[in-house]
Design a protein around this motif. Sequence first.
Motif, short mmCIF file in Angstrom:
data_model
loop_
_atom_site.label_atom_id
_atom_site.label_comp_id
_atom_site.label_asym_id
_atom_site.label_seq_id
_atom_site.Cartn_x
_atom_site.Cartn_y
_atom_site.Cartn_z
N ILE A 42 -5.53 -74.20 61.91
CA ILE A 42 -6.89 -73.85 61.51
C ILE A 42 -7.79 -73.80 62.76
CG2 ILE A 42 -7.78 -76.16 61.06
CD1 ILE A 42 -8.92 -74.92 58.43
N GLY A 43 -7.41 -74.51 63.79
CA GLY A 43 -8.17 -74.49 65.04
C GLY A 43 -7.79 -73.36 65.98
N ALA A 44 -6.92 -72.45 65.54
CA ALA A 44 -6.46 -71.35 66.39
C ALA A 44 -7.60 -70.50 66.95
CB ALA A 44 -5.45 -70.49 65.64
N PRO A 45 -8.63 -70.18 66.17
CA PRO A 45 -9.73 -69.39 66.76
C PRO A 45 -10.41 -70.11 67.92
CG PRO A 45 -9.84 -69.29 64.37
CD PRO A 45 -8.80 -70.32 64.72
N VAL A 46 -10.56 -71.42 67.81
CA VAL A 46 -11.16 -72.18 68.90
C VAL A 46 -10.23 -72.17 70.11
CG1 VAL A 46 -11.99 -74.46 69.61
CG2 VAL A 46 -12.47 -73.62 67.30
N MET A 47 -8.92 -72.34 69.85
CA MET A 47 -7.95 -72.30 70.94
C MET A 47 -7.99 -70.95 71.64
SD MET A 47 -4.49 -74.04 69.56
CE MET A 47 -4.42 -75.69 68.91
N LEU A 48 -8.02 -69.89 70.86
CA LEU A 48 -8.05 -68.54 71.43
C LEU A 48 -9.30 -68.35 72.28
CD1 LEU A 48 -6.76 -65.79 71.73
CD2 LEU A 48 -7.90 -65.10 69.62
N GLY A 49 -10.43 -68.82 71.77
CA GLY A 49 -11.68 -68.72 72.53
C GLY A 49 -11.59 -69.48 73.84
N ALA A 50 -10.96 -70.64 73.81
CA ALA A 50 -10.81 -71.44 75.03
C ALA A 50 -9.89 -70.73 76.03
CB ALA A 50 -10.27 -72.82 74.69
N VAL A 51 -8.83 -70.11 75.54
CA VAL A 51 -7.91 -69.38 76.42
C VAL A 51 -8.64 -68.20 77.07
CG1 VAL A 51 -5.84 -67.92 76.49
CG2 VAL A 51 -5.81 -70.09 75.24
N VAL A 52 -9.43 -67.48 76.29
CA VAL A 52 -10.20 -66.35 76.84
C VAL A 52 -11.19 -66.86 77.89
CG1 VAL A 52 -11.92 -64.58 76.29
CG2 VAL A 52 -9.92 -64.87 74.83
N ALA A 53 -11.87 -67.96 77.60
CA ALA A 53 -12.81 -68.53 78.56
C ALA A 53 -12.10 -68.95 79.85
CB ALA A 53 -13.55 -69.72 77.94
N PHE A 54 -10.89 -69.47 79.71
CA PHE A 54 -10.11 -69.85 80.89
C PHE A 54 -9.71 -68.62 81.70
CE2 PHE A 54 -5.85 -70.51 82.74
CZ PHE A 54 -6.17 -71.46 83.70
N VAL A 55 -9.24 -67.59 81.02
CA VAL A 55 -8.82 -66.37 81.71
C VAL A 55 -10.01 -65.74 82.45
CG1 VAL A 55 -8.00 -64.00 81.35
CG2 VAL A 55 -6.86 -65.91 80.22
N LEU A 56 -11.19 -65.82 81.84
CA LEU A 56 -12.40 -65.28 82.47
C LEU A 56 -13.00 -66.24 83.50
CD1 LEU A 56 -14.11 -63.69 79.34
CD2 LEU A 56 -12.84 -62.52 81.16
N ARG A 57 -12.32 -67.35 83.71
CA ARG A 57 -12.74 -68.38 84.67
C ARG A 57 -14.09 -69.01 84.31
NH1 ARG A 57 -9.58 -67.95 89.70
NH2 ARG A 57 -8.20 -66.18 89.44
N LEU A 58 -14.34 -69.11 83.00
CA LEU A 58 -15.56 -69.76 82.53
C LEU A 58 -15.37 -71.25 82.34
CD1 LEU A 58 -16.67 -67.06 79.93
CD2 LEU A 58 -17.52 -67.39 82.26
N ILE A 59 -14.11 -71.67 82.13
CA ILE A 59 -13.79 -73.09 82.01
C ILE A 59 -12.56 -73.38 82.88
CG2 ILE A 59 -14.77 -73.32 79.68
CD1 ILE A 59 -11.88 -73.39 78.60
N SER A 60 -12.40 -74.63 83.23
CA SER A 60 -11.27 -75.04 84.07
C SER A 60 -10.01 -75.24 83.23
CB SER A 60 -11.61 -76.36 84.77
OG SER A 60 -11.71 -77.40 83.82
N ARG A 61 -8.90 -75.36 83.93
CA ARG A 61 -7.63 -75.65 83.25
C ARG A 61 -7.72 -77.00 82.53
NH1 ARG A 61 -1.78 -76.38 86.17
NH2 ARG A 61 -0.60 -76.52 84.27
N LYS A 62 -8.38 -77.96 83.17
CA LYS A 62 -8.56 -79.27 82.57
C LYS A 62 -9.34 -79.15 81.26
CE LYS A 62 -10.70 -83.73 83.21
NZ LYS A 62 -11.73 -84.48 83.87
N ALA A 63 -10.42 -78.38 81.27
CA ALA A 63 -11.22 -78.20 80.05
C ALA A 63 -10.41 -77.51 78.96
CB ALA A 63 -12.48 -77.41 80.36
N LEU A 64 -9.59 -76.54 79.34
CA LEU A 64 -8.73 -75.85 78.37
C LEU A 64 -7.79 -76.84 77.70
CD1 LEU A 64 -7.51 -73.30 77.06
CD2 LEU A 64 -6.05 -73.10 79.08
N LYS A 65 -7.16 -77.70 78.48
CA LYS A 65 -6.23 -78.68 77.91
C LYS A 65 -6.96 -79.69 77.03
CE LYS A 65 -2.60 -78.03 81.23
NZ LYS A 65 -1.73 -78.60 82.22
N GLU A 66 -8.18 -80.05 77.40
CA GLU A 66 -8.96 -80.96 76.57
C GLU A 66 -9.25 -80.35 75.21
OE1 GLU A 66 -12.40 -81.89 78.92
OE2 GLU A 66 -11.29 -83.28 80.20
N VAL A 67 -9.60 -79.07 75.19
CA VAL A 67 -9.85 -78.38 73.92
C VAL A 67 -8.58 -78.38 73.07
CG1 VAL A 67 -10.32 -76.12 72.86
CG2 VAL A 67 -11.72 -76.93 74.77
N MET A 68 -7.44 -78.06 73.69
CA MET A 68 -6.18 -78.01 72.97
C MET A 68 -5.83 -79.37 72.37
SD MET A 68 -5.23 -74.92 73.20
CE MET A 68 -5.20 -73.47 74.20
#
Length: 79
Positions: A42-68
């Motif tokens: 159910i959290g897949a949309p949030v995960m996808l948004g975090a992955v996109v933000a990471f790819v666009l360099r808007l968030i760090s790898r650490k922040a991406l893993k925290e979201v996951m």
Amino acid sequence: MTGGYNGEPVIAVFDLDRTITTHATYTPWLLRFLGRHPLRLIGAPVMLGAVVAFVLRLISRKALKEVMLKIVEIGRAHV
């Protein structure tokens, strides 16, 4: 956490920064976990948004893993 064979405790070990292993451990664990607990998707949309933000360099790898990890924790019983 239980869920091993015969209800034995299970421990998941993953090396987020590859200081112990030479290959990724977190993503395979996450995919297997989500496969065993599909309601957490159910959290897949949030995960996808975090992955996109990471790819666009808007968030760090650490922040991406925290979201996951926060998504994975949804619905988990705290003991």
